[in-house]
Enzyme design. Structure first.
Site, PDB file in Angstrom:
ATOM      1  CG  ASP A  88      -1.954   1.274   1.162  1.00 44.62           C
ATOM      2  OD1 ASP A  88      -2.578   1.405   0.085  1.00 44.62           O
ATOM      3  OD2 ASP A  88      -2.003   1.978   2.128  1.00 44.62           O
ATOM      4  CG  ASP A  97      -2.054   8.367   2.648  1.00 43.48           C
ATOM      5  OD1 ASP A  97      -0.914   8.923   2.711  1.00 43.48           O
ATOM      6  OD2 ASP A  97      -3.025   8.557   3.081  1.00 43.48           O
TER       7      ASP A  97
END
Length: 353
Positions: free
Chosen positions: A25, A27
């Site tokens: 991922d 953020d």
């Protein structure tokens, strides 16, 4: 009563050596806003230098993979050994399996939506260009310039029976000034005016993870997912049959992990992405050597000293075992904040890097 849960034998090899590819991922894991998360860049550069390919998988459909890549390189992530897949690409891949090449698709959202459709051999048509043009599907993704007219058009098309695909259903989007409405909030607006529901491809659905794994060229046992959100990254990894590393550098905190339902429980946990090169302790491992204890008042009693990784693993597995057995675990925020401080876990809002 005391729950005694820890590990029978602590592994010594880095977690990264057990897998052939990483789905990561962005953020909350690699960056927060415009700033890199502590240890993230050096960990990623070491990972790719050692030969493990990385695919960054993001639910954010508004930006193109090239834009995301430019941002990563600007933070210092090495040029080679990684790529980016977005939920727009997952939506386009889904439609490409069901539509003929060149099929016209209404594209609502940021530039990344139309670009992904084009790359998949489909023809994106913006609402402003629609007129009397017939389309075979509509894709809805997030975009800062999405208008009422575009949302209304999604509803009109969906109500008329045109297949409606949503890139993701995240209700909020983190921004430097706080949480803003995400694509899920815009989907909810459309659903108030129609009886239709979209086919969602982004996290926590398996489609984005399957696309990322195809890019890596790895099988399920050889793929690890790393994320900071239990409801998207970790639940999605589980739905795709993949092991996962949950990091406490982003949206979800230790209390959230302790109270996670089975569908959103990770394989491993670490303070941040650097846990990839530490001896990962699987959260299902148990033994009689207790390092954290749950007191009768449902509050944890922590030892004054110990290995933070083992203590963290013990707290989580002890909480899960208690809750699965129907016992109470305190959800007092101050108590969990105290445990995080003892384990050296700094909340993102207090981080300086």
């Amino acid at each position: 009563m005391t729950d005694e849960i820890s590990t029978t034998s602590v592994p010594t090899e880095p977690l990264s050596t057990r897998y052939r590819g990483l789905i990561c991922d962005l953020d909350g894991v690699v960056y927060r806003g415009a700033v890199a998360v502590e240890h993230a860049v050096e960990t990623l550069n070491r990972t790719t230098a050692e030969g493990m390919p990385v695919v960054f998988a993001t639910n954010n459909a508004s930006r193109s993979p090239e834009d995301v890549g430019d941002r990563l390189r600007g933070l210092g992530v090495a040029q080679q050994g990684w790529s980016v897949v977005t939920s727009s690409q997952a939506a386009a891949a889904h439609l490409a399996q069901h539509l003929a090449q060149g099929a016209r698709v209404c594209a609502v959202g940021g530039p990344g939506v139309a670009q992904a459709l084009t790359e998949a051999g489909l023809t994106p048509v913006r609402v402003a260009e629609l007129g009397d043009t017939l389309v075979e599907a509509v894709v809805q993704g997030l975009g800062v310039d999405v208008t009422w007219t575009e949302l209304a058009t999604v509803g009109y098309l969906a109500e008329a029976g045109v297949p409606w695909v949503a890139t993701n259903a995240d209700f909020t989007l983190p921004t430097p000034t706080g949480h803003a409405p995400g694509n899920g909030a815009l989907i909810a607006l459309v659903r108030t005016a129609t009886s239709a529901s979209p086919h969602v491809v982004g996290k926590p659905q398996a489609a984005l993870f399957d696309l990322a794994r195809a890019r890596l060229g790895t099988d399920q046992p050889g793929t690890l997912v790393c994320g900071d959100r239990l409801d998207t990254d970790i639940e999605g990894a589980n739905s795709a049959g993949l092991d996962s590393l949950f990091v406490l550098s982003g949206a979800s905190r230790l209390r959230d992990l302790a109270f996670a339902e089975r569908s959103a429980r990770p394989t491993y946990v670490a303070a941040d992405l650097s846990g990839l090169h530490a001896p990962g302790i699987a959260l299902h491992a148990t033994s009689s050597a207790a390092v954290a204890e749950l007191e009768p008042d449902a509050v944890f009693r922590m030892p004054k000293a110990g290995d933070n990784a083992e203590l963290l693993q013990s707290v989580v597995t002890t909480a899960w075992a208690a809750r699965d057995a129907g016992r109470a675990v305190s959800d007092d925020g101050s108590a969990w904040a105290r445990i995080e401080r003892q384990l050296g876990l700094v909340p993102p809002e207090q981080a300086t890097s």
